[in-house]
Design a protein around this motif. Sequence first.
Motif, short mmCIF file in Angstrom:
data_model
loop_
_atom_site.label_atom_id
_atom_site.label_comp_id
_atom_site.label_asym_id
_atom_site.label_seq_id
_atom_site.Cartn_x
_atom_site.Cartn_y
_atom_site.Cartn_z
N ARG A 159 -1.14 3.18 10.76
CA ARG A 159 -0.72 1.80 10.54
C ARG A 159 -0.58 1.51 9.05
NH1 ARG A 159 -4.58 -0.45 12.84
NH2 ARG A 159 -5.80 -1.16 11.08
N TRP A 160 -1.56 1.95 8.26
CA TRP A 160 -1.51 1.73 6.82
C TRP A 160 -0.31 2.43 6.19
CZ3 TRP A 160 -7.30 3.32 6.25
CH2 TRP A 160 -8.11 2.30 6.76
N LEU A 161 0.00 3.63 6.67
CA LEU A 161 1.15 4.35 6.13
C LEU A 161 2.46 3.66 6.47
CD1 LEU A 161 -0.13 7.97 6.79
CD2 LEU A 161 0.19 6.89 4.54
N GLU A 162 2.53 3.09 7.65
CA GLU A 162 3.73 2.32 8.03
C GLU A 162 3.85 1.07 7.15
OE1 GLU A 162 7.24 1.59 9.63
OE2 GLU A 162 6.05 3.37 10.10
N LEU A 163 2.74 0.41 6.91
CA LEU A 163 2.75 -0.75 6.02
C LEU A 163 3.11 -0.32 4.59
CD1 LEU A 163 -0.44 -2.59 7.30
CD2 LEU A 163 1.91 -3.45 7.39
N ALA A 164 2.62 0.83 4.17
CA ALA A 164 2.92 1.33 2.83
C ALA A 164 4.42 1.56 2.65
CB ALA A 164 2.15 2.62 2.57
N ARG A 165 5.08 1.96 3.70
CA ARG A 165 6.53 2.16 3.64
C ARG A 165 7.25 0.81 3.52
NH1 ARG A 165 9.83 6.14 4.83
NH2 ARG A 165 8.34 7.41 5.93
N SER A 166 6.76 -0.20 4.21
CA SER A 166 7.47 -1.47 4.27
C SER A 166 7.07 -2.46 3.16
CB SER A 166 7.29 -2.12 5.63
OG SER A 166 5.94 -2.43 5.86
N ILE A 167 5.85 -2.34 2.64
CA ILE A 167 5.39 -3.23 1.57
C ILE A 167 5.17 -2.39 0.32
CG2 ILE A 167 3.56 -4.79 0.78
CD1 ILE A 167 2.99 -5.40 3.75
N GLN A 168 6.06 -2.51 -0.63
CA GLN A 168 5.95 -1.73 -1.86
C GLN A 168 6.15 -2.62 -3.08
OE1 GLN A 168 8.09 2.00 -2.22
NE2 GLN A 168 8.45 1.99 -0.02
N TRP A 169 5.37 -2.31 -4.10
CA TRP A 169 5.54 -2.92 -5.40
C TRP A 169 6.11 -1.84 -6.32
CZ3 TRP A 169 4.73 -8.03 -6.55
CH2 TRP A 169 4.15 -8.77 -5.54
N ASP A 170 6.91 -2.24 -7.27
CA ASP A 170 7.66 -1.30 -8.11
C ASP A 170 6.80 -0.76 -9.26
OD1 ASP A 170 9.57 0.17 -9.37
OD2 ASP A 170 10.79 -1.54 -10.00
N TYR A 171 6.01 0.26 -8.95
CA TYR A 171 5.21 0.92 -9.97
C TYR A 171 6.08 1.84 -10.83
CZ TYR A 171 0.83 -0.73 -8.04
OH TYR A 171 -0.21 -1.53 -7.63
N ARG A 172 7.18 2.28 -10.31
CA ARG A 172 8.07 3.19 -11.04
C ARG A 172 8.51 2.56 -12.36
NH1 ARG A 172 13.08 4.45 -7.64
NH2 ARG A 172 12.94 2.21 -7.62
N ASN A 173 8.75 1.26 -12.38
CA ASN A 173 9.27 0.58 -13.57
C ASN A 173 8.23 -0.32 -14.25
OD1 ASN A 173 12.03 1.55 -13.47
ND2 ASN A 173 12.14 0.39 -11.56
N ILE A 174 6.96 -0.07 -14.02
CA ILE A 174 5.91 -0.93 -14.55
C ILE A 174 5.89 -0.92 -16.09
CG2 ILE A 174 4.04 0.77 -14.47
CD1 ILE A 174 2.24 -1.56 -13.47
N TYR A 175 6.21 0.22 -16.70
CA TYR A 175 6.20 0.28 -18.17
C TYR A 175 7.37 -0.50 -18.76
CZ TYR A 175 2.63 3.78 -17.55
OH TYR A 175 1.49 4.43 -17.18
N LYS A 176 8.52 -0.43 -18.12
CA LYS A 176 9.68 -1.19 -18.58
C LYS A 176 9.41 -2.69 -18.55
CE LYS A 176 13.18 1.98 -16.87
NZ LYS A 176 14.30 2.11 -15.90
N ARG A 177 8.61 -3.11 -17.58
CA ARG A 177 8.31 -4.53 -17.41
C ARG A 177 7.00 -4.93 -18.07
NH1 ARG A 177 10.18 -3.43 -11.88
NH2 ARG A 177 12.31 -4.17 -11.79
N LYS A 178 6.48 -4.04 -18.92
CA LYS A 178 5.26 -4.32 -19.70
C LYS A 178 4.08 -4.71 -18.81
CE LYS A 178 7.84 -5.19 -23.73
NZ LYS A 178 8.60 -6.00 -24.55
N GLY A 179 3.88 -3.94 -17.74
CA GLY A 179 2.73 -4.14 -16.85
C GLY A 179 2.94 -5.14 -15.74
N ARG A 180 4.09 -5.75 -15.67
CA ARG A 180 4.35 -6.73 -14.60
C ARG A 180 4.95 -6.02 -13.40
NH1 ARG A 180 8.89 -9.61 -13.67
NH2 ARG A 180 9.74 -8.91 -15.64
N LEU A 181 4.39 -6.28 -12.23
CA LEU A 181 4.88 -5.68 -10.99
C LEU A 181 5.85 -6.62 -10.28
CD1 LEU A 181 1.65 -4.13 -9.48
CD2 LEU A 181 3.67 -2.89 -10.22
N GLU A 182 6.85 -6.03 -9.65
CA GLU A 182 7.77 -6.78 -8.81
C GLU A 182 7.80 -6.12 -7.44
OE1 GLU A 182 11.67 -7.31 -10.46
OE2 GLU A 182 10.89 -8.33 -12.24
#
Length: 115
Positions: free
Chosen positions: A90-113
């Motif tokens: 269940r958690w893995l299914e949720l992980a697929r559907s609910i994601q925050w953009d860690y890939r671009n966290i440095y570009k956004r100066k630590g702000r997650l989207e």
Amino acid sequence: MENSICQRLFEVIERCLPDADRKIWHRHTVWFLDDNPIVGYKPLKAGIRLMFWSEADFGEDRLQVGTGKFKDASILYRKTEEIDAHDLERWLELARSIQWDYRNIYKRKGRLERL
């Protein structure tokens, strides 16, 4: 015991996230979807820590929310028998559907989207 916990987690994650890329990242095994970290585990003295990068939003009682700075949550396993495959799936299914953009966290100066 540690190896059997890692093996069980590995089997379930690989089955539930067949399209994810697996890498060693910051010294632990992590699965990525589109270069975004989703789930990983790391051996600690106390047991094996299974960490989800975006699971603070899951509302799952068994997952311990991280520091609050990010959206991470985790669970510590000391024995293989503690792993509930239904919860993990269940958690893995949720992980697929609910994601925050860690890939671009440095570009956004630590702000997650949210993705």
